[in-house]
Design an enzyme around this catalytic site. Structure first.
Site, PDB file in Angstrom:
ATOM      1  N   ARG A   1       0.846  -1.209   0.000  1.00  0.00           N
ATOM      2  CA  ARG A   1       0.000   0.000   0.000  1.00  0.00           C
ATOM      3  C   ARG A   1       0.874   1.249   0.000  1.00  0.00           C
ATOM      4  NH1 ARG A   1      -3.421  -2.781   4.583  1.00  0.00           N
ATOM      5  NH2 ARG A   1      -4.886  -3.929   3.295  1.00  0.00           N
TER       6      ARG A   1
ATOM      7  N   PHE B   1     -11.418  -4.924  -5.936  1.00  0.00           N
ATOM      8  CA  PHE B   1     -11.426  -5.866  -4.798  1.00  0.00           C
ATOM      9  C   PHE B   1     -10.944  -5.117  -3.541  1.00  0.00           C
ATOM     10  CE2 PHE B   1     -10.276  -8.107  -8.708  1.00  0.00           C
ATOM     11  CZ  PHE B   1     -11.243  -9.094  -8.789  1.00  0.00           C
TER      12      PHE B   1
ATOM     13  N   SER C   1     -17.494  -6.523  -4.783  1.00  0.00           N
ATOM     14  CA  SER C   1     -18.831  -7.079  -5.027  1.00  0.00           C
ATOM     15  C   SER C   1     -19.669  -7.077  -3.749  1.00  0.00           C
ATOM     16  CB  SER C   1     -18.719  -8.499  -5.588  1.00  0.00           C
ATOM     17  OG  SER C   1     -17.930  -9.277  -4.730  1.00  0.00           O
TER      18      SER C   1
ATOM     19  N   CYS D   1      -2.882 -13.999  -4.105  1.00  0.00           N
ATOM     20  CA  CYS D   1      -2.604 -14.484  -2.744  1.00  0.00           C
ATOM     21  C   CYS D   1      -2.867 -15.985  -2.668  1.00  0.00           C
ATOM     22  CB  CYS D   1      -3.426 -13.719  -1.715  1.00  0.00           C
ATOM     23  SG  CYS D   1      -5.189 -13.873  -1.948  1.00  0.00           S
TER      24      CYS D   1
HETATM   25  N1  SAH Z   1      -7.415  -5.421  -1.361  1.00  0.00           N
HETATM   26  C1  SAH Z   1      -8.026  -5.711  -0.091  1.00  0.00           C
HETATM   27  C2  SAH Z   1      -8.217  -7.188   0.171  1.00  0.00           C
HETATM   28  C3  SAH Z   1      -9.008  -7.897  -0.894  1.00  0.00           C
HETATM   29  S1  SAH Z   1      -9.866  -9.307  -0.297  1.00  0.00           S
HETATM   30  C4  SAH Z   1      -7.221  -5.072   1.031  1.00  0.00           C
HETATM   31  O1  SAH Z   1      -6.168  -4.468   0.782  1.00  0.00           O
HETATM   32  O2  SAH Z   1      -7.645  -5.165   2.174  1.00  0.00           O
HETATM   33  C5  SAH Z   1     -10.817  -9.723  -1.677  1.00  0.00           C
HETATM   34  C6  SAH Z   1     -12.087  -8.915  -1.854  1.00  0.00           C
HETATM   35  O3  SAH Z   1     -12.619  -9.225  -3.122  1.00  0.00           O
HETATM   36  C7  SAH Z   1     -13.216  -9.205  -0.864  1.00  0.00           C
HETATM   37  O4  SAH Z   1     -13.579  -8.032  -0.191  1.00  0.00           O
HETATM   38  C8  SAH Z   1     -14.376  -9.725  -1.719  1.00  0.00           C
HETATM   39  O5  SAH Z   1     -15.647  -9.237  -1.298  1.00  0.00           O
HETATM   40  C9  SAH Z   1     -14.035  -9.182  -3.070  1.00  0.00           C
HETATM   41  N2  SAH Z   1     -14.530  -9.933  -4.244  1.00  0.00           N
HETATM   42  C10 SAH Z   1     -14.576 -11.278  -4.414  1.00  0.00           C
HETATM   43  N3  SAH Z   1     -15.014 -11.576  -5.649  1.00  0.00           N
HETATM   44  C11 SAH Z   1     -15.245 -10.404  -6.289  1.00  0.00           C
HETATM   45  C12 SAH Z   1     -15.693 -10.045  -7.608  1.00  0.00           C
HETATM   46  N4  SAH Z   1     -15.975 -10.972  -8.510  1.00  0.00           N
HETATM   47  N5  SAH Z   1     -15.798  -8.731  -7.897  1.00  0.00           N
HETATM   48  C13 SAH Z   1     -15.497  -7.786  -6.977  1.00  0.00           C
HETATM   49  N6  SAH Z   1     -15.080  -8.066  -5.746  1.00  0.00           N
HETATM   50  C14 SAH Z   1     -14.945  -9.349  -5.383  1.00  0.00           C
END
Ligand code: SAH
Length: 392
Positions: A211, A227, A250, A336
């Site tokens: 970040r 995401f 989502s 991940c």
């Molecule tokens: N980048 C974040 C962690 C991501 S965790 C951080 O720094 O904290 C993954 C996330 O993807 C979750 O919140 C989940 O709700 C979301 N997600 C899963 N499938 C998805 C999709 N098809 N489209 C959008 N978001 C999605």
């Protein structure tokens, strides 16, 4: 403690300090251990090798120690103190402007099956094995005794991480305290942590360093954080001087969280907007162009058998970002999935770049931070990988 005899010659991986014993290596156990019991592991000849937690499944034992020592209150305190000193000496813990860190990262801290994340004065303890579940109160007691760390609340969160079949009837809840302030500080930025309902321990502690790199590249750029979950990358991008930040997830709950965290750090700042939408659809339909895009999806492959589809998923997702990012844009792309190797992920991203016919340079190769260390004898502990790409 019951004694576990290995099959002849099956001690080789233990001589290389690998912390797992597979069920196929076990000759017999003197007695009938219950799942989570401590067992003393010896060779076919009866020589001491290790002490660990007995498990039902393909991993039969997770090793706690290769020394013939007592696993008692003092043992837990020594292990936690060592883990804390790693975080302090690497400049992650012991800072007023960073109260968010992982104190224990399973095998990486020689404590297989245990995760402890610290958020200010609250620790979230997560057991991934029945053995660690059984020890939770002893571990909590050791946590409170740790010198150099003030923990007033310990939240136990193992409902979804323990083997379902163990039927422990476990519940999430506070083992200690309960009156916790839910705001933690990461690199000077503040975040609400929802340890009760949030994913993992409530926050993705493992992206802290990455970040900070996003912050570094955000000046004057329009940023798309896909995401986003609690919006870590978005808040850093705003501090870094982004002209616009859009967050997508989502989950409607995640959108609420990102909005709350942006408001906590940048009240009334109109640069940010969040969308509850599917990432693939959003990327395909969006008509705006961005200069910096972050793709940090959930693990596409939770197991090896899901690998092929996962790699296709990474290619498809990255191709959409390459298709849309502005010339001169920067793409942060992550995986991940432990089951996907660095090379496989790279190939999936290269394929995406080629399909979208963009000229792409690798600026940085990213990985998990120092508070998610990898035990050198347990390479399986490496899971987070990322690329920072310059897209011509
Ligand atoms: N980048 C974040 C962690 C991501 S965790 C951080 O720094 O904290 C993954 C996330 O993807 C979750 O919140 C989940 O709700 C979301 N997600 C899963 N499938 C998805 C999709 N098809 N489209 C959008 N978001 C999605």
């Amino acid at each position: 403690m019951m004694t576990l005899y290995l099959k002849r010659g099956k001690e080789e991986s233990l001589r290389r300090f690998h912390p797992w014993i597979f069920s196929g290596a076990v000759h017999h156990v003197d007695g009938q251990p219950a799942e989570g019991d401590l067992v003393r592991v010896v060779t076919a000849e009866g020589d001491f090798m290790a002490i660990g937690h007995w498990q039902i499944g393909s991993i039969a034992v997770r090793v706690l120690t290769f020394d013939d020592e007592a696993v008692d209150a003092d043992f837990w305190l020594r292990r936690l103190a060592c883990a804390l000193s790693v975080r302090v000496s690497t400049g992650i813990a012991g800072r007023a402007d960073n109260t968010t860190f992982r104190l224990v990262h399973g095998e990486g801290d020689s404590l297989p099956g245990l995760v402890i994340d610290v958020y200010g004065r609250t620790a979230v303890l997560q057991a991934h094995s029945v053995g660690m579940h059984m020890c939770r109160h002893e571990i909590a007691a050791a946590l409170q005794k740790l010198e150099g760390l003030q923990i007033d609340n310990i939240f136990y969160k193992s409902e979804t991480t323990l083997p379902f079949k163990a039927e422990l009837g476990q519940e999430n809840g506070f083992l200690v305290g309960g009156d916790a302030d839910d705001v933690a500080i990461e690199n000077g930025l503040r975040f609400h942590i929802d340890w009760l309902r949030g994913q993992k321990t409530g926050f993705f502690v493992d992206q802290r360093d990455n970040r900070a790199i996003v912050e570094h590249y955000s000046q004057g750029r329009s940023v798309l954080n896909m995401f986003c979950y609690t919006g870590g990358f978005s808040v850093y991008a705003m501090r870094g001087g982004a002209v616009k930040v859009h967050s997508v997830d989502s989950s409607a709950k995640a959108v609420e969280l990102v909005n709350a965290n942006v408001a906590l750090n940048f009240p009334n700042d109109t640069r940010h907007k969040a969308f509850a939408e599917d990432a693939f659809r959003f990327l395909q339909q969006m008509d705006e162009a961005y200069d910096l895009i972050i793709l940090d999806p959930p693990a596409f492959a939770k197991h090896k058998d899901a690998l092929r589809n996962a790699l296709k998923g990474y290619t498809r997702l990255n191709q959409r970002a390459f298709d849309k990012i502005r010339p001169g844009g920067i793409l942060f792309t992550f995986s991940c999935s432990q089951a996907v190797s660095k090379e496989q992920f790279r190939t999936a991203v290269f394929t995406a770049a080629a399909l979208s016919r963009r000229n792409v340079r690798i600026l940085h190769q990213l990985h998990q931070p120092a508070d998610h260390p990898i035990n050198i004898y347990h390479p399986e502990g490496e899971y987070l990988k990322g690329l920072v790409l310059y897209v011509e």
